[in-house]
Write an enzyme that holds these catalytic residues in place. Structure first.
Site, PDB file in Angstrom:
ATOM      1  N   ASP A 208      40.857   2.528  -0.956  1.00 34.12           N
ATOM      2  CA  ASP A 208      39.693   1.289  -0.884  1.00 34.12           C
ATOM      3  C   ASP A 208      40.865   0.233  -0.816  1.00 34.12           C
ATOM      4  OD1 ASP A 208      37.937   0.399  -0.914  1.00 34.12           O
ATOM      5  OD2 ASP A 208      36.339   0.090  -2.358  1.00 34.12           O
ATOM      6  N   GLU A 234      38.776   3.395   3.401  1.00 34.08           N
ATOM      7  CA  GLU A 234      38.261   2.599   3.167  1.00 34.08           C
ATOM      8  C   GLU A 234      38.169   0.747   3.149  1.00 34.08           C
ATOM      9  OE1 GLU A 234      35.419   3.452  -0.825  1.00 34.08           O
ATOM     10  OE2 GLU A 234      35.333   2.150  -0.565  1.00 34.08           O
ATOM     11  N   GLU A 260      29.502  -0.409   2.431  1.00 28.80           N
ATOM     12  CA  GLU A 260      29.036  -1.180   1.204  1.00 28.80           C
ATOM     13  C   GLU A 260      28.682  -2.537   0.429  1.00 28.80           C
ATOM     14  OE1 GLU A 260      32.744  -0.113  -1.073  1.00 28.80           O
ATOM     15  OE2 GLU A 260      32.116  -2.009  -2.157  1.00 28.80           O
ATOM     16  N   ASP A 283      24.559   2.188  -0.006  1.00 29.35           N
ATOM     17  CA  ASP A 283      24.279   1.721  -1.460  1.00 29.35           C
ATOM     18  C   ASP A 283      23.642   1.381  -2.020  1.00 29.35           C
ATOM     19  OD1 ASP A 283      23.667   0.190  -4.138  1.00 29.35           O
ATOM     20  OD2 ASP A 283      26.155  -0.220  -4.240  1.00 29.35           O
ATOM     21  N   HIS A 310      27.686   4.429  -2.274  1.00 28.70           N
ATOM     22  CA  HIS A 310      28.507   3.718  -2.761  1.00 28.70           C
ATOM     23  C   HIS A 310      27.832   3.115  -4.297  1.00 28.70           C
ATOM     24  CE1 HIS A 310      29.051  -0.575  -4.251  1.00 28.70           C
ATOM     25  NE2 HIS A 310      30.840  -0.119  -3.543  1.00 28.70           N
ATOM     26  N   GLU A 336      30.595   9.616  -5.575  1.00 35.10           N
ATOM     27  CA  GLU A 336      30.926   8.449  -5.379  1.00 35.10           C
ATOM     28  C   GLU A 336      30.733   8.489  -6.980  1.00 35.10           C
ATOM     29  OE1 GLU A 336      31.510   4.031  -4.912  1.00 35.10           O
ATOM     30  OE2 GLU A 336      33.244   4.071  -5.622  1.00 35.10           O
TER      31      GLU A 336
HETATM   32 MG    MG Z   1      34.793   0.055  -1.676  1.00 34.08          MG
END
Ligand code: MG
Length: 383
Positions: A208, A234, A260, A283, A310, A336
């Site tokens: 990420d 990411e 996200e 998310d 997320h 996640e």
């Molecule tokens: Mg992230």
């Protein structure tokens, strides 16, 4: 909204909507959004109470929910909910969207709608004695494979140590993110190399980047990281750089993941159709709740793309993600799962959701299936 009201399908009425801001006594300058939380509590006249969460600028979202009645297209959301039937989630979503249309079509307004929508689905499940995944018509998965979601260590070596620790805890996939990635090519490559060394050859490794590159640099990094076999790369770019994402996705040997920062389905369509990302990160506490997430998943499925969750906040977010991921066909079977434990808030406001033998079960208890700890909520409440 002027739509005719159909005959009621339940006897419940919403009596109150509250946005509860929790905060640790000391919030540090670090990339851990578990240091504070905005919890949404929706109460009904039958005593059924639903909870949701908003991951946003917390006090801004609180005022989107609890602000005064202003006029029909810019009003505190609670005013359009009180007295209504919580089962009418689709209708209420649109009612909130319209009540908030100047400031709420993206960003904080949509985040606020998300938390309320989660709470309404929690009420529906509790009132009917059913888990949300069943109300959504799901059941594609009963367990998911958690990936340990963490931050890079301060050095490549420290990152390697963290990787060994997570594999030792039974995780088969690990993500490292944000600082110090993005300083220079040598450090970036060393971080990924040591992460892979620490994980060994079998575990999946996600990177990420933390919004640090332009498209050309991200393409260079994707090529340099390829030898360490990352599962995805990411958020290398600013979320508004959709053209950059398109260039990166076309040139990258790695899957590109993002989403996200998006709220509401049309911004996800832009990310998919212009940005051409490979993995769509949703998310539930930002995108518009279950009501919107199911549409986003469907739009992704139409494009042959998988969705993942997320969440870096509380177990409310994790529970919501589990119900969502269990209810759509196009996932990677991954969850996640935050392993940063620098804070106590996450563990003080509800029972924990735990990984057992490398898997996390989708809750079967009614609603979100998460028991909240009212004492913990009262302890950390500041607004
Ligand atoms: Mg992230």
């Amino acid at each position: 909204m002027t739509a005719e009201r159909p005959a009621p399908i339940s006897d419940l009425k919403i009596t109150d909507v509250e946005a509860i801001y929790l905060r640790l006594p000391q919030v540090k300058q670090q990339c851990d959004s578990g240091q504070d939380a905005l919890i949404v509590k929706v109460t009904t006249d039958a005593g059924v109470v639903g909870y949701g969460e908003v991951d946003s600028a917390p006090m801004a979202a609180k005022w989107v929910i609890e602000g005064p009645f202003s006029h029909t297209t810019a009003t505190g959301l609670k005013h359009v909910l009180i007295g209504e039937d919580p089962f009418r989630t689709e209708w209420l979503w649109h009612k909130m969207y319209r009540a908030n249309i100047y400031g709420g079509r993206r960003g904080v307004g949509l985040h606020a709608i998300s938390g309320i929508d989660l709470a309404l689905w929690d009420i529906k499940g509790k009132a009917l004695g059913m888990p949300i995944w069943k109300l959504l018509g799901g059941g594609f998965a009963r367990t998911l494979r958690p990936y340990a979601s963490s931050l890079f260590g301060a050095t490549p070596e420290e990152t390697g140590e963290r990787a060994r620790r997570f594999v030792g805890q039974g995780f088969t996939a690990v993500k490292f993110g944000w600082d110090p990635m993005g300083q220079d090519a040598r450090t970036d490559v060393a971080l990924v190399r040591e992460a892979r060394k620490g994980l060994g050859p079998d575990a999946d490794l996600m990177i990420d980047a933390g919004l640090v590159y332009d498209a050309k640099t991200a393409i260079q990094r994707a090529r340099a990281f390829e030898q360490f076999d990352p599962y995805w790369f990411e958020e290398p770019l600013s979320p508004d750089d959709y053209e950059g994402y398109a260039k990166l996705s076309a040139a990258s040997p790695l899957r590109i993941a993002a989403g996200e920062e998006e709220s509401e389905r049309k911004s996800f369509v832009q990310l998919m159709d212009v940005g051409k990302v490979d993995v769509v990160q949703v998310d539930l506490t930002r995108c518009g709740g279950f009501t919107e997430a199911m549409k986003i998943a469907s739009l992704a499925a139409d494009r042959g793309l998988p969705v993942v969750n997320h969440g870096f906040t509380t177990y409310l977010n994790v529970a919501a993600a589990l119900h969502f991921l269990a209810s759509v066909p196009n996932t990677l079977g991954l969850l996640e799962f935050v392993v940063e434990e620098g804070t106590t808030l996450r563990h003080s406001i509800s029972e924990p959701i735990a990984a057992v033998d490398g898997r996390v079960s989708v809750p079967d208890a009614p609603g979100l299936g998460l028991a909240l700890n009212e004492e913990g909520i009262a302890r950390f409440r500041v607004a």
